[in-house]
Design an enzyme around this catalytic site. Structure first.
Site, PDB file in Angstrom:
ATOM      1  N   ASP A  84       7.256   0.279   0.619  1.00 54.30           N
ATOM      2  CA  ASP A  84       7.694   1.562   0.078  1.00 54.30           C
ATOM      3  C   ASP A  84       7.035   1.831  -1.279  1.00 54.30           C
ATOM      4  O   ASP A  84       7.110   1.018  -2.189  1.00 54.30           O
ATOM      5  CB  ASP A  84       9.221   1.476  -0.074  1.00 54.30           C
ATOM      6  CG  ASP A  84       9.879   2.804  -0.348  1.00 54.30           C
ATOM      7  OD1 ASP A  84       9.344   3.568  -1.170  1.00 54.30           O
ATOM      8  OD2 ASP A  84      10.943   3.060   0.239  1.00 54.30           O
TER       9      ASP A  84
ATOM     10  N   SER B  67       8.732   7.815   0.698  1.00 54.70           N
ATOM     11  CA  SER B  67       9.997   7.225   1.154  1.00 54.70           C
ATOM     12  C   SER B  67      10.883   8.279   1.820  1.00 54.70           C
ATOM     13  O   SER B  67      10.502   8.850   2.832  1.00 54.70           O
ATOM     14  CB  SER B  67      10.699   6.538  -0.019  1.00 54.70           C
ATOM     15  OG  SER B  67      11.721   5.679   0.424  1.00 54.70           O
TER      16      SER B  67
END
Length: 741
Positions: free
Chosen positions: A540, A223
């Site tokens: 993610d 991320s």
């Protein structure tokens, strides 16, 4: 290294030449009015990218095309070729007739000349050749790809020199005497939005300038950390120009909120660019737009750069290999219960769980049974940046400030409010032909339809983004989506991440099931991917746990020392900092991967520290050591550099700040704008914390060298397939055809 090949099913390639037709007719009355303008449509419904067509030939009842097409076929399916003869017209094309041909009649490597009758008088002549696909576009193996193996050899020589330089004053017994004694070191960065990105920038500056960066073989990010890695590795002057100078550019870029890029003129440009992608047959979601926003903010002059182009930064071993990650997730299932980790490097993209990998340029293309049936251009790096950090596109209402919520709520609490089906949807029934109308319309009519469709789609996207945000409550707008590269594969079994699974001692039941945050966490991680779904959702990785350990725990990488940096949100600055690490430990144990015991009670004994060291149990030769840095402002309050006290009011004020306790903290996960002071504080804090513990890192490197020396076969995997207890996914289908010999 092991040489484990994951079983996969072979496929057939059908080469079909539409040669010619005879006596094409529109019927007695139709022929009086007009001479046909014929073309042929081909379809094999059991294969993706199944509709193809020839060009049309004007005013010819005996047309000759000699056009060749290819189809990838599953030999276990009842494949039927559908041939439709069409007449091109100005408004709507006319169907003249259809014929079918069973492809099961074909024999491998034997050309068949087939004549199909359409109506009473028309004949279509085809040449059909069936071949066994000798190779696939996917690599089926648990081993590292050849490029990464070569990189490791080249990098090891550089690391050996760098370690000697870093430890130059040490006793020679602590220095590697041969390449075999060189430890494999990995640097990890967690997620956490711009907080993680800015914090990781300070870390990398410290590691680069101290020489530790030159001792590492891998840098893995998740991320927010991947955003910094993308900016760093795509920088044209890196690695000659270090993070110290590059971070100044980053500070300037994050001083402006990327949401300013949501001006109508910019959005219109983004959406029109994405229409091109959609009209080519690729799925588009809001993650694409979010990736553009992140890209325009962090790499504005490099929007066309690709992941594969980063090979130039590592091919000579001059930098650690960057590893990025996202998750494949299922409809209606929490990411904490089921998720497949997808790894990205400049060399390959794939899923180690299935031993399935491809070159970066093929990610997003249409696959069937391991072969590409329609290839698209490689996705730009900014698209991947959007996927890697897609939690923020899922929670874009919060980023926009549309949703009222308390500033202290965490990303996890926000995500709990969104049901999984709102993040992803079931794509098994997706219409892959949505942009391929074939020959049912004339070229002019098709162009007009496309213009109307584009205008309508662009308007809906603009309205959703700028208006009522309905985009954020539909599956279209939530998660990233790509074509399923495992479509049509046969998942009879999979190999565990660890080649020692089923051979080494079993982890105790108590260790297997102890929950860290949720009794259902990782409950379904042994389930397979749906090989029938035409598209998969990629999100993610922080949605399951916020540290990219699965990438560097692969035994083939043989990592000895992990230096991890956790920028995850905590309820307060004084909260225990081990939640994500404990989840990583549980995941590792469930996959039978060596991982040191994380004693969370060390927090009760020693309190909050800048870093913690977790070592393997005595006698565990294959387990890495972990140095775990946490986001904490402790010594930085009183020292501006290690051993250098703050001596002015201005200096003291600069270092005196909280990260999570301040109500108006700029370090919220959802903040996408950092003024220069907020940036420098967080950047300098993590630079300080890293430099303040360089001796801890050096000691761990020395220990790793000694461990390598004492165990020369460390992490060498030579187990055969028969020695490994496979995890069964699906019952073996006894009807599966054997590959001809």
């Amino acid at each position: 290294m092991s040489n484990i090949i994951v079983e996969h099913q072979y496929s057939h390639r059908l080469k079909l030449t539409v040669v010619r037709a005879e006596n094409v007719t529109k019927g007695a009355f139709g022929d009086l009015l007009d001479t046909p303008d014929p073309y042929v449509e081909l379809s094999v419904p059991t294969t993706p990218e199944s509709r193809k067509r020839t060009r049309h030939i004007n005013n010819d009842i005996n047309p000759k095309w000699n056009e060749t097409f290819e189809f990838i076929l599953d030999p276990n399916q009842s494949n039927v070729l559908e041939v439709t003869l069409m007449d091109a017209n100005y408004v709507m094309d006319e169907t003249l007739g259809t014929a079918k041909y069973s492809l099961s009649k074909l024999k491998v490597a034997q050309m068949e000349h087939v004549t199909l009758s359409i109506g009473k008088t028309t004949k279509v002549f085809l040449d059909l050749l069936l071949e066994v696909c000798a190779s696939t576009d996917l690599r089926f193996s648990m081993t590292l790809c050849d490029q990464e193996k070569l990189f490791m050899q080249t990098r090891r020589d550089r690391v050996m020199l760098s370690i000697k330089k870093l430890l130059k004053m040490e006793n020679p017994r602590f220095l590697p005497s041969s390449p075999r004694e060189v430890p494999t070191i990995a640097i990890l960065g967690s997620g956490g939005g711009f907080r993680a990105m800015v914090g990781f920038s300070g870390v990398m500056k410290a590691l680069y300038e101290s020489g530790v960066f030159d001792c590492a073989t891998y840098v893995a990010g998740l991320s927010g950390s991947t955003w910094y890695m993308s900016m760093l590795y795509s920088h044209p002057e890196f690695p000659a120009k270090g993070p110290g100078d590059i971070n100044k550019e980053l500070m300037n870029r994050v001083s402006n909120n990327p949401l300013k890029l949501l001006l109508p003129q910019n959005i219109n440009r983004y959406v029109k660019a994405l229409w091109k992608k959609k009209s080519a047959g690729q799925p588009v979601t809001f993650t694409d737009i979010f990736g553009m926003l992140i890209g325009e903010t962090l790499i504005p002059g490099r929007m066309n750069i690709k992941l594969s182009s980063l090979k130039g930064k590592i091919n000579e071993g001059q930098s650690p290999l960057p590893l990025f990650t996202c998750l494949h997730v299922k409809p209606d299932v929490s990411e904490l219960m089921f998720a497949d980790w997808v790894e990205f490097s400049p060399y390959e993209i794939g899923m180690a769980k299935y031993g399935t990998f491809m070159s970066p340029g093929l990610f997003g293309s249409k696959f069937f049974m391991g072969s590409v049936v329609k290839q698209y251009e490689e996705n730009p790096l900014h698209f991947l940046m959007g996927v890697w950090g897609s939690a923020f596109s899922i929670l874009f209402n919060r980023v926009l400030g549309v949703k009222e919520t308390t500033s202290s709520s965490t990303m996890e609490e926000e995500l709990e409010q969104i049901k999984p089906e709102h993040i992803v949807g079931d794509d098994s029934a997706d219409n892959e032909e949505e942009t391929q109308r074939g020959g049912t319309e004339s070229a002019d009519a098709e162009d007009e339809r496309q213009r109307h469709a584009q205008a309508s789609w662009v308007q809906r996207m603009l309205t959703s983004i700028m208006g009522d945000t309905t985009l954020f409550t539909t599956r279209e707008g939530r998660a990233g989506k790509v074509h399923n590269f495992m479509l049509g594969l046969n998942l009879n079994s999979t190999l565990p991440f660890s080649p020692f699974s089923g051979i080494t001692h079993q982890t105790s039941l108590e260790e297997e099931v102890d929950a860290v945050t949720d009794p259902d966490e990782f409950e379904r991680i042994y389930e397979p991917l749906d090989v029938k779904s035409k598209k998969i959702h990629v999100v993610d990785s922080g949605l399951t746990f916020n540290l990219p350990y699965p990438l560097i725990l692969r035994c083939q990488r043989g990592v000895d020392l992990i230096i991890s940096f956790d920028f995850s949100a905590r309820p307060s600055d004084s909260s225990p900092p081990f939640k994500e690490l404990l989840l990583a430990e549980k995941w590792a144990r469930m996959n039978k991967l060596p991982f040191p015991k994380i004693d969370s009670k060390v927090f009760d004994r020693e309190g909050l520290k800048e870093c913690y060291v977790f070592k393997p149990a005595k006698g565990d030769k294959n387990c890495p050591t972990i140095i775990h840095f946490v986001l904490a402002n402790i010594n930085f309050r009183n020292f501006k550099a290690p051993g250098v006290p703050r001596d002015s009011d201005k200096d003291i004020e600069f270092g005196d700040f909280d990260i999570f306790d301040e109500p108006a903290s700029p370090y919220s996960t959802f903040n996408f704008k950092y003024n220069n002071q907020a940036f420098k504080r967080l950047h300098d804090l993590m630079e300080f914390n890293t430099l303040n513990n360089i001796e801890v890192i050096k000691e761990a490197i020395k220990d790793s060298i000694l461990l390598r020396r004492e165990n020369p076969a460390r992490c060498s995997v030579s187990l055969s397939l028969s020695e490994i207890e496979n995890k069964k996914f699906l019952k073996r289908d006894n009807s599966i055809a054997k590959r001809p010999t």
